[in-house]
Every structure is written in C-alpha cells, then in structure tokens.
Design an enzyme around this catalytic site. Structure first.
Site, PDB file in Angstrom:
ATOM      1  N   GLU A   1      76.757  99.603  37.357  1.00 20.61           N
ATOM      2  CA  GLU A   1      76.558 101.011  37.019  1.00 20.61           C
ATOM      3  C   GLU A   1      76.665 101.140  35.497  1.00 20.61           C
ATOM      4  OE1 GLU A   1      78.468 105.447  37.805  1.00 20.61           O
ATOM      5  OE2 GLU A   1      79.740 103.686  37.592  1.00 20.61           O
TER       6      GLU A   1
ATOM      7  N   ASP B   1      92.671 102.345  31.787  1.00 20.07           N
ATOM      8  CA  ASP B   1      91.691 101.281  31.569  1.00 20.07           C
ATOM      9  C   ASP B   1      92.349  99.908  31.634  1.00 20.07           C
ATOM     10  OD1 ASP B   1      88.810 100.921  30.773  1.00 20.07           O
ATOM     11  OD2 ASP B   1      89.771  99.692  29.245  1.00 20.07           O
TER      12      ASP B   1
ATOM     13  N   HIS C   1      81.710 100.257  30.961  1.00 16.04           N
ATOM     14  CA  HIS C   1      83.031 100.424  30.347  1.00 16.04           C
ATOM     15  C   HIS C   1      83.796  99.104  30.272  1.00 16.04           C
ATOM     16  CE1 HIS C   1      82.633 104.779  30.193  1.00 16.04           C
ATOM     17  NE2 HIS C   1      82.084 104.688  31.394  1.00 16.04           N
TER      18      HIS C   1
ATOM     19  N   ASP D   1      81.087  99.312  39.632  1.00 16.07           N
ATOM     20  CA  ASP D   1      81.320 100.672  39.165  1.00 16.07           C
ATOM     21  C   ASP D   1      81.729 100.650  37.690  1.00 16.07           C
ATOM     22  OD1 ASP D   1      81.906 103.610  39.975  1.00 16.07           O
ATOM     23  OD2 ASP D   1      83.763 102.971  38.990  1.00 16.07           O
TER      24      ASP D   1
END
Length: 477
Positions: free
Chosen positions: A263, A183, A217, A213
């Site tokens: 997304e 990440d 997150h 994308d």
C-alpha cells in the site's frame, strides 16, 4: 506440503510478474488474476463461501490482518461503534503481537480450515500484514514481542510516538507515527527476526501472498536513517523479500512464488520506482480518476488509459474502491453498488493491473454504509453478481490479447476491446445509450454472456443499445 496455488494459465503471472524490473512495461504482457478482498469476514465465513468465490471467477482472496490485535473489553462485535465498546474494524490494524489468530477473524485452527477450503478450490490466499506500527495503546503490546525486540525502547523509532504532520516529508513519513499510530523500528534486527518468524508461519500454513499495509511508511535505502535508534541502513524490505537473512531467519519460500504488493498511496515525494524494486504497488491515483468518471457518469475529458504510476501496469494492484476509500472518509461509499459494479467490469476487462474487489458490508446502503454492522460476517451479494463473474471469466479467457479502449462522444459508454477475441461494453450512466464504436471483433452478431443482449459488428464498428448501469461481455466464436 501444500501445493503452490497457481493454475497453468496464471504461472506466467505468478513468476514472471516479479522480475526485478517492475518499471519497464512489457506491452505484450497480460494479467489474468483477480482478488476478492473479503474485508472483515472471519475464517469460517471465508471457508463456507470459498466455492462461491471460485465460481465467481476470483483467483485470489485477501484476508484482513490475522495477527493478534487490540481487543478492548473483548467487545469486537460491530464493524463500527462510535463508542468503541462493541467494536471497530480498525482494531485489527492495531497489532499487539505477531502471532496467528485474533478476536475478529478467528483462531489458528479456524484459519487452517479456511486454508484447506482455499486449496480445495485452487484459490490463492493473500494476508494483509502491517509491520509498520502497533496499537495506540502501547501497554496492550504483548510481552513476548517486547522481550524479543530487546525491550519497549527498542520497539519504536526514536520519534515513533510523534504523529506525522507532513506526509510529503520522507523523514516524518517513514520514522514518525502515521495516523498517530506508534511507528515500529522496522530496522531493528530483533524485530525483523520476530516478524519473519510470523511470516514463515503463515507460509507454512499455505499463504502465498501479502498485502503490506502502510508500505510507504517503511523506508527504502534513499530515505532518512534513524541513527538515533542505532540504525545503519533501511533494510527491512531486503529482509521481507528474502534478499537477506536476519539472525539466521530467511523468507521460507522463493520470493518469486509469492504475490506481494504494498500500500504505497500516491503523493508527492514517494519513491515509487525504488519501491517497485521490491514489490507491486497500489494504483490509488487511477482509482480516484475512475471513481471521478463514475460519479460524473461520464469519462468525457478523463483519460482512463493512463495508469498514472511509475511502475509498469502489470505490477499494479488496481481497484474501483478499497476498504480505506469506503470506510475512512467514505470517499467512495456514496457510489451505488451498480456504479461500483460497472467500474469493476471496465477495470477487470483491461489488459493489465491485478484488480481487487472490495466486499461491502451485507445490507449496506448509501444512507447506511455499515449495513448489518456485524464483524466477521460475509459481505453483500455483489461479489458474485453475474456481471462480476462474467468479467472475471472474460479476463482469464483474454490471456495474450492486447487492449484497445474506446468511449462514446458523451463519455457514457466505454468499450474495452481485447484483440479479436472479445470486448466489454460498459454503460456508466443512468440512461440508456446507443453504442457505435470501433472494435477488432470479426463481423457478426454477438450475444452477451449475462443477459443474452445482442450487439452487431460490421466493418469494424460495434453497435447496439446499452441499458443504464449495465455491462455486456462479448466473445468471438
């Protein structure tokens, strides 16, 4: 300088659809655009097929990720190879550097040729970008990016190499490794600058939109802050959308001239309304419900009117299936091309949402999802099927017309009425059905635009016969 690829008809969508308030629905707003997801097509293939894409009525094309990516042994030839030696579509979702060109889509020069072709046919190009993570193999990450961000220890969040165990925990979701991918510390100003230089390079080439994308997150202001990495605020989206500059670099074009969606797959604890302040989002929950109706061959007991999202529907990107639902768990791969097509007609005939058509692999079947299994090749013929083209054109022609959805008692026939100008009749079952449903079309006899099949309207009732897995587009004169 390249022109902004908006037709006169779609200017309201390009500009008006990106006002700050993306939660309050305007019942009079109609979306007219459509996206072809040219999944795994390379740049030459896109360029060669641009006229076909335009003739099919698509207004936008979405590419797979174009940045440098994981390339083990230079073997990226197949969409899927269990050993990984001959390739894997997933490799371009593993960035190694933010520079244009990779072994799957092609070179910068080939991208320019594709962009020239898109401009010729007035097709807007959207690029799939993924700043949230890098390749699994951290040693494959380019030295230029490592130096630019201040070293490997500053490239990732403090727990960025720890796989997420609970996707409903916002700390894990935004600061740990989703899908175990490392990440990135997207709040590191040095990374933000490096990434935005890549974005601006794409914009200079004529790109006019992005699909982000794994957007959910990347944290918003209400999410936990990675203070262990020296982060003071979650400001990535402020930088990416041009609200603020970073180290002298700012988004190179007005943000409201771009088509941007994230997304943000729906689940518990996802701050959809906060993400809506920045961009449009994916209606993943609606896609699941629509596929459920298609699989059952009936919408009986299923509400297909409600979009099931906090965002206003005019800011949603919709789909029958996505590359993830097709490729990952093959959730949608069992649906036939006929089922996907009638689902597309229903979805695209609707007033709102911007539908995305996923291009399945050439030669794919319900027993062989990968078909010819060639990276870079064109998808199958479904994207220019006459029914697909007809509803894409219908969508443009229905600008300003509100929708009214009707379904038969058995749920097998769906009708999307668009004011007094048109209607789409869709049979989602494997059996023929009589049609007798309300409509606002003026009384008369209508021949659909693909098969010439006649339907009759009398006293506000639309009647006729619909063949199995068939759709019909009707327009008033």
């Amino acid at each position: 300088m390249r022109k902004l690829l908006c037709t006169a008809l779609s200017v309201a969508v390009c500009v008006g659809a990106y006002a700050k308030d993306r939660v309050t629905h305007d019942p009079d707003f109609t979306n007219t655009e459509t996206i072809l997801h040219a999944w795994s097509w390379n740049f030459p293939t896109m360029a060669e097929n641009m006229k076909k894409i335009a003739d099919a009525g698509f207004t936008m094309i979405q590419t797979s990720p174009v940045q440098q990516c994981f390339n083990p042994d230079g073997g990226s030839k197949k969409l899927f190879d269990e050993s990984g030696r001959e390739g894997f579509w997933y490799y371009y979702y593993q960035p190694t550097d933010w520079k244009i060109g990779n072994q799957i889509l092609g070179s910068r020069e080939q991208m320019k040729e594709m962009m020239d072709s898109a401009a010729k046919y007035d097709i807007r190009v959207i690029v799939d970008v993924l700043p949230n993570h890098t390749a699994f193999d951290v040693d494959a990450v380019g030295d230029d990016m490592v130096r630019a961000v201040g070293g490997r220890h500053k490239l990732y969040h403090s727990q960025g190499l720890t796989p997420v165990s609970d996707y409903n925990d916002r700390m894990e979701c935004t600061l740990w490794g989703s899908g175990a991918l490392p990440d990135v510390n997207t709040e590191n100003p040095d990374f933000q600058k490096y990434y935005m230089q890549f974005v601006n390079d794409l914009l200079a080439m004529g790109v006019r939109g992005f699909r982000y994308d794994t957007a959910k997150h990347i944290g918003v202001h209400s999410d936990p802050v990675d203070t262990a990495s020296g982060v003071k605020e979650n400001d990535f989206w402020d930088v990416a959308t041009g609200r603020k500059s970073v180290k002298g670099v700012r988004l190179a074009v007005p943000y409201d001239s771009l088509f941007v969606y994230g997304e943000v797959l729906q689940d518990r604890n996802v701050p959809e309304a906060e993400y809506a302040d920045y961009f449009g989002q994916t209606a993943s929950g609606y896609g699941h419900v629509l596929r459920d109706a298609l699989a059952k061959e009936s919408a009986s007991g299923i509400d297909l009117t409600d979009w099931r999202h906090q965002s206003a529907p005019e800011y949603l990107t919709t789909w029958v299936e996505s590359h993830d639902t097709y490729c990952n768990a093959h959730e949608s791969a069992g649906l036939t091309d006929d089922q996907i097509r009638v689902g597309w007609v229903f979805l695209t005939a609707r007033q709102n949402g911007v539908p995305l058509f996923f291009s399945r692999p050439m030669g794919s079947t319900r027993d062989n999802y990968w078909g010819d299994n060639v990276l870079g090749a064109r998808g199958n013929d479904e994207f220019f099927h006459p029914e697909v083209s007809a509803v894409n054109m219908f969508r443009k022609a229905m600008a300003g017309e509100k929708e009214d959805l009707q379904k038969s008692e058995n749920g097998q026939v769906l009708v999307v009425n668009r004011g007094k100008k048109g209607a789409a009749v869709v049979n989602i079952s494997r059996q023929a059905n009589f049609v007798d449903l309300p409509t606002s079309l003026p009384s008369g006899i209508y021949a659909d635009g693909v098969y010439g099949k006649e339907f009759r309207v009398r006293n506000g009732r639309l009647t006729g016969i619909a063949a199995p897995y068939r759709s019909y587009i009707l327009r008033s004169r």
